[in-house]
Motif scaffolding. Structure first.
Motif, PDB file in Angstrom:
ATOM      1  N   ALA A   1     -25.206  80.528 -26.663  1.00  0.00           N
ATOM      2  CA  ALA A   1     -23.908  81.207 -26.631  1.00  0.00           C
ATOM      3  C   ALA A   1     -22.905  80.209 -26.061  1.00  0.00           C
ATOM      4  O   ALA A   1     -23.277  79.128 -25.587  1.00  0.00           O
ATOM      5  N   ALA A   2     -21.641  80.590 -26.084  1.00  0.00           N
ATOM      6  CA  ALA A   2     -20.585  79.682 -25.632  1.00  0.00           C
ATOM      7  C   ALA A   2     -20.447  79.635 -24.124  1.00  0.00           C
ATOM      8  O   ALA A   2     -19.705  78.812 -23.591  1.00  0.00           O
ATOM      9  N   SER A   3     -21.137  80.521 -23.415  1.00  0.00           N
ATOM     10  CA  SER A   3     -21.005  80.585 -21.964  1.00  0.00           C
ATOM     11  C   SER A   3     -22.352  80.850 -21.306  1.00  0.00           C
ATOM     12  O   SER A   3     -23.249  81.448 -21.895  1.00  0.00           O
ATOM     13  N   LEU A   4     -22.448  80.410 -20.066  1.00  0.00           N
ATOM     14  CA  LEU A   4     -23.555  80.811 -19.208  1.00  0.00           C
ATOM     15  C   LEU A   4     -23.300  82.219 -18.679  1.00  0.00           C
ATOM     16  O   LEU A   4     -22.169  82.705 -18.706  1.00  0.00           O
ATOM     17  N   HIS A   5     -24.358  82.870 -18.202  1.00  0.00           N
ATOM     18  CA  HIS A   5     -24.210  84.227 -17.689  1.00  0.00           C
ATOM     19  C   HIS A   5     -24.933  84.361 -16.357  1.00  0.00           C
ATOM     20  O   HIS A   5     -25.396  83.381 -15.763  1.00  0.00           O
ATOM     21  N   LEU A   6     -25.009  85.608 -15.886  1.00  0.00           N
ATOM     22  CA  LEU A   6     -25.556  85.899 -14.568  1.00  0.00           C
ATOM     23  C   LEU A   6     -26.945  85.317 -14.343  1.00  0.00           C
ATOM     24  O   LEU A   6     -27.239  84.760 -13.285  1.00  0.00           O
ATOM     25  N   GLY A   7     -27.826  85.419 -15.351  1.00  0.00           N
ATOM     26  CA  GLY A   7     -29.173  84.874 -15.202  1.00  0.00           C
ATOM     27  C   GLY A   7     -29.155  83.376 -14.975  1.00  0.00           C
ATOM     28  O   GLY A   7     -29.955  82.840 -14.184  1.00  0.00           O
ATOM     29  N   HIS A   8     -28.243  82.672 -15.647  1.00  0.00           N
ATOM     30  CA  HIS A   8     -28.126  81.236 -15.436  1.00  0.00           C
ATOM     31  C   HIS A   8     -27.617  80.922 -14.037  1.00  0.00           C
ATOM     32  O   HIS A   8     -27.962  79.886 -13.457  1.00  0.00           O
ATOM     33  N   LEU A   9     -26.774  81.804 -13.490  1.00  0.00           N
ATOM     34  CA  LEU A   9     -26.232  81.552 -12.157  1.00  0.00           C
ATOM     35  C   LEU A   9     -27.343  81.504 -11.114  1.00  0.00           C
ATOM     36  O   LEU A   9     -27.265  80.737 -10.153  1.00  0.00           O
ATOM     37  N   VAL A  10     -28.383  82.309 -11.297  1.00  0.00           N
ATOM     38  CA  VAL A  10     -29.539  82.246 -10.392  1.00  0.00           C
ATOM     39  C   VAL A  10     -30.112  80.827 -10.384  1.00  0.00           C
ATOM     40  O   VAL A  10     -30.395  80.249  -9.330  1.00  0.00           O
ATOM     41  N   GLN A  11     -30.262  80.245 -11.579  1.00  0.00           N
ATOM     42  CA  GLN A  11     -30.841  78.905 -11.676  1.00  0.00           C
ATOM     43  C   GLN A  11     -29.897  77.848 -11.103  1.00  0.00           C
ATOM     44  O   GLN A  11     -30.331  76.915 -10.416  1.00  0.00           O
ATOM     45  N   LEU A  12     -28.607  77.995 -11.375  1.00  0.00           N
ATOM     46  CA  LEU A  12     -27.638  77.017 -10.881  1.00  0.00           C
ATOM     47  C   LEU A  12     -27.590  77.002  -9.353  1.00  0.00           C
ATOM     48  O   LEU A  12     -27.535  75.938  -8.729  1.00  0.00           O
ATOM     49  N   LEU A  13     -27.631  78.176  -8.746  1.00  0.00           N
ATOM     50  CA  LEU A  13     -27.592  78.243  -7.290  1.00  0.00           C
ATOM     51  C   LEU A  13     -28.905  77.753  -6.680  1.00  0.00           C
ATOM     52  O   LEU A  13     -28.914  77.151  -5.597  1.00  0.00           O
ATOM     53  N   THR A  14     -30.018  77.984  -7.386  1.00  0.00           N
ATOM     54  CA  THR A  14     -31.294  77.436  -6.917  1.00  0.00           C
ATOM     55  C   THR A  14     -31.270  75.913  -7.010  1.00  0.00           C
ATOM     56  O   THR A  14     -31.740  75.215  -6.099  1.00  0.00           O
ATOM     57  N   MET A  15     -30.719  75.389  -8.087  1.00  0.00           N
ATOM     58  CA  MET A  15     -30.558  73.932  -8.213  1.00  0.00           C
ATOM     59  C   MET A  15     -29.747  73.389  -7.037  1.00  0.00           C
ATOM     60  O   MET A  15     -30.090  72.361  -6.451  1.00  0.00           O
ATOM     61  N   ARG A  16     -28.671  74.091  -6.715  1.00  0.00           N
ATOM     62  CA  ARG A  16     -27.796  73.631  -5.633  1.00  0.00           C
ATOM     63  C   ARG A  16     -28.515  73.667  -4.285  1.00  0.00           C
ATOM     64  O   ARG A  16     -28.385  72.736  -3.469  1.00  0.00           O
ATOM     65  N   ARG A  17     -29.293  74.710  -4.021  1.00  0.00           N
ATOM     66  CA  ARG A  17     -30.012  74.799  -2.752  1.00  0.00           C
ATOM     67  C   ARG A  17     -30.998  73.632  -2.610  1.00  0.00           C
ATOM     68  O   ARG A  17     -31.145  73.049  -1.536  1.00  0.00           O
ATOM     69  N   ILE A  18     -31.689  73.316  -3.696  1.00  0.00           N
ATOM     70  CA  ILE A  18     -32.646  72.203  -3.645  1.00  0.00           C
ATOM     71  C   ILE A  18     -31.902  70.876  -3.496  1.00  0.00           C
ATOM     72  O   ILE A  18     -32.337  69.969  -2.783  1.00  0.00           O
ATOM     73  N   GLN A  19     -30.753  70.753  -4.157  1.00  0.00           N
ATOM     74  CA  GLN A  19     -29.944  69.540  -4.020  1.00  0.00           C
ATOM     75  C   GLN A  19     -29.458  69.359  -2.577  1.00  0.00           C
ATOM     76  O   GLN A  19     -29.461  68.242  -2.053  1.00  0.00           O
ATOM     77  N   LEU A  20     -29.068  70.446  -1.928  1.00  0.00           N
ATOM     78  CA  LEU A  20     -28.591  70.360  -0.548  1.00  0.00           C
ATOM     79  C   LEU A  20     -29.686  69.890   0.411  1.00  0.00           C
ATOM     80  O   LEU A  20     -29.391  69.397   1.507  1.00  0.00           O
ATOM     81  N   ALA A  21     -30.951  70.023  -0.012  1.00  0.00           N
ATOM     82  CA  ALA A  21     -32.072  69.530   0.795  1.00  0.00           C
ATOM     83  C   ALA A  21     -32.351  68.056   0.536  1.00  0.00           C
ATOM     84  O   ALA A  21     -33.309  67.496   1.078  1.00  0.00           O
ATOM     85  N   GLY A  22     -31.529  67.414  -0.293  1.00  0.00           N
ATOM     86  CA  GLY A  22     -31.647  65.975  -0.522  1.00  0.00           C
ATOM     87  C   GLY A  22     -32.314  65.567  -1.808  1.00  0.00           C
ATOM     88  O   GLY A  22     -32.494  64.368  -2.066  1.00  0.00           O
ATOM     89  N   HIS A  23     -32.686  66.520  -2.657  1.00  0.00           N
ATOM     90  CA  HIS A  23     -33.367  66.200  -3.911  1.00  0.00           C
ATOM     91  C   HIS A  23     -32.357  66.066  -5.051  1.00  0.00           C
ATOM     92  O   HIS A  23     -31.225  66.551  -4.963  1.00  0.00           O
ATOM     93  N   LYS A  24     -32.770  65.405  -6.125  1.00  0.00           N
ATOM     94  CA  LYS A  24     -31.836  65.006  -7.177  1.00  0.00           C
ATOM     95  C   LYS A  24     -32.046  65.823  -8.461  1.00  0.00           C
ATOM     96  O   LYS A  24     -33.114  65.746  -9.068  1.00  0.00           O
ATOM     97  N   PRO A  25     -31.034  66.581  -8.861  1.00  0.00           N
ATOM     98  CA  PRO A  25     -31.202  67.442 -10.041  1.00  0.00           C
ATOM     99  C   PRO A  25     -30.861  66.765 -11.362  1.00  0.00           C
ATOM    100  O   PRO A  25     -29.956  65.932 -11.443  1.00  0.00           O
ATOM    101  N   LEU A  26     -31.607  67.157 -12.370  1.00  0.00           N
ATOM    102  CA  LEU A  26     -31.262  66.871 -13.765  1.00  0.00           C
ATOM    103  C   LEU A  26     -30.876  68.197 -14.397  1.00  0.00           C
ATOM    104  O   LEU A  26     -31.657  69.146 -14.385  1.00  0.00           O
ATOM    105  N   ALA A  27     -29.669  68.265 -14.920  1.00  0.00           N
ATOM    106  CA  ALA A  27     -29.224  69.478 -15.618  1.00  0.00           C
ATOM    107  C   ALA A  27     -29.376  69.234 -17.112  1.00  0.00           C
ATOM    108  O   ALA A  27     -28.666  68.417 -17.688  1.00  0.00           O
ATOM    109  N   LEU A  28     -30.342  69.917 -17.704  1.00  0.00           N
ATOM    110  CA  LEU A  28     -30.637  69.698 -19.119  1.00  0.00           C
ATOM    111  C   LEU A  28     -29.974  70.789 -19.962  1.00  0.00           C
ATOM    112  O   LEU A  28     -30.212  71.973 -19.754  1.00  0.00           O
ATOM    113  N   VAL A  29     -29.121  70.377 -20.880  1.00  0.00           N
ATOM    114  CA  VAL A  29     -28.577  71.304 -21.871  1.00  0.00           C
ATOM    115  C   VAL A  29     -29.249  70.974 -23.198  1.00  0.00           C
ATOM    116  O   VAL A  29     -29.221  69.836 -23.658  1.00  0.00           O
TER     117      VAL A  29
END
Length: 438
Positions: free
Chosen positions: A60-88
């Protein structure tokens, strides 16, 4: 690819220092539903920086609520010093992961490419592409488009066992359905496994996570890396977000909460969070905000002791709407919400917000020359008949733009129309509707 974050909220985000480890906090927030090896993952996340990834398919043209769970989890892990790859998934988006009920509609490469660009722009709003733990954006079309079918079957397909693939939950469900499953969608788990292998080889990526409904695809990747490289890598499945009554959020259910303001206005977005039930709001605060354990415990006490204040809901709505749409947009929404119920100036609500309000309220289109008080009440459904409308007006319980109506037959003056287009009609304290000028 230079992708600096456009979201100032990132600078203020922190993991909760009251937890002994990131793993403990992820569990407390309810973000761990299933994992390959909990003890090993806890050690890995507490150790030296790792590379991890989460994938987002452009269906779809936009992310939705379910994706926000993953994005915020990515951010929490990043804040602990780990390096994210965001795959589209420019290639997996051309296929689509199997749905429980039927085959997906295949979109053209041009449409999918446009959606890839749109999702990449949205993702950079939620994770940081700067600093020591800077994220990297990747597109699986980069490593699949040059691979021939023969190469794919020989080099990747040989590691997969059909019996194992058939046991995946989603595949088993589809095989037992009337429609069955096409080879196209059946092969999706191989493509996702191939992603993990490529990211392991190119970036030394050792953790993938996603929704628990993707568990079969996640473990396809861990197994492929083990077979092809002899290495142990990890997978984590976050829970699907549901209401306390079991209702699922998600676009497949027809009630998606989109992150794009054009598809879900800041007003509608804010109202969604504000309307969370007392039974759900604390879990929502844990998953969707960066409030600490202590702050959330205080809000939980408020839910128990003074639920009518809805302090937890207001905190949730402010945090998530500010994160997604910015503090200015959130402030405008709050001011508009107050004005609609007579606690502010309706004239100060901008036209886009009024359009958003119209989508949330009962509404009708009435020509200005026919806009009598009685007609407004009847056509919007606030009353059932002309007689009921007249009684409501006589009793002093009918309002236009928060001004009490006294004459049931008087036409609304041109100067009263908001932005020359809208009228807010109210019966009593809470029954609202919006009229468009026809």
């Amino acid at each position: 690819m230079s992708l600096e974050s456009t979201n100032p909220a990132l600078a203020a985000q922190r993991n909760d220092a009251s937890f002994e480890s990131l793993w403990e906090e992820l569990n407390w927030r309810g973000l761990v539903h299933v994992s390959t090896d909990a003890a090993a993952l806890e050690q890995v996340l507490a150790g030296e920086p790792i590379v991890y990834y989460c994938g987002f398919d452009p269906t779809a043209a936009s992310l939705h609520l379910g994706h926000l769970v993953q994005l915020l989890t990515m951010r929490r892990i990043q804040l602990a010093g780990h390096k994210p790859l965001a795959l589209v998934g420019g290639s997996t988006g051309l296929i689509g992961d199997p749905r429980p009920s039927s085959e997906r509609t295949l979109n053209t490469p041009e449409v999918v490419a446009g959606w890839v660009d749109s999702l990449q722009k949205q993702i950079k709003h939620y994770i940081s592409f700067d600093g020591e733990s800077a994220a990297t954006m990747v597109n699986n079309l980069d490593w699949t488009q040059g691979v021939t079918a023969i190469e794919f079957l020989r080099d990747i397909g040989k590691y997969f066992r059909v019996g194992t693939m058939l046991k995946k939950d989603i595949v088993a469900k589809r095989l037992n359905s009337e429609e069955g499953i096409s080879y196209t969608e059946f092969s999706y788990q191989i493509l996702q496994g191939f992603d993990y292998l490529q990211l392991f080889r190119q970036y030394s990526c050792t953790l993938q996570f996603g929704g628990s409904d993707q568990w079969g695809n996640l473990t396809s990747g861990t197994e492929l890396v083990r077979r092809a490289e002899g290495a142990q890598v990890h997978a984590l499945g976050t829970p699907l977000i549901t209401n306390s009554d079991g209702t699922k959020f998600g676009k497949s259910e027809g009630n998606a909460i989109w992150l794009d303001a054009q598809l879900c206005s800041p007003y509608a977005f804010y109202q969604f969070w504000l309307n969370q039930s007392d039974a759900d709001v604390i879990d929502r605060l844990k998953v969707f905000t960066f409030r600490t354990r202590e702050e959330i415990a205080e809000l939980e006490r408020s839910v128990q002791d003074a639920p009518f204040k809805r302090e937890a809901q207001r905190a949730l709505a402010w945090d998530v709407t500010s994160l997604v749409h910015g503090e200015l947009a959130t402030t405008k929404v709050i001011e508009a919400s107050g004005a609609i119920f007579g606690k502010g100036e309706l004239e100060e609500i901008d036209e886009p917000t009024l359009h958003a309000v119209a989508s949330e309220l009962p509404h009708a289109s009435i020509p200005a020359q026919e806009a009598t008080a009685v007609r407004l009440l009847v056509d919007t459904g606030l009353v059932k008949s002309n007689g009921e409308a007249r009684r409501a007006i006589s009793d002093g319980g009918a309002y236009v733009n928060n001004q009490k109506i006294t004459d049931p037959d008087a036409l609304v003056a041109d100067s009263v129309w908001l932005h020359e287009k809208f009228l807010l009609v109210r019966r009593g304290k809470k029954n609202l509707a919006l009229v468009h000028r026809g």
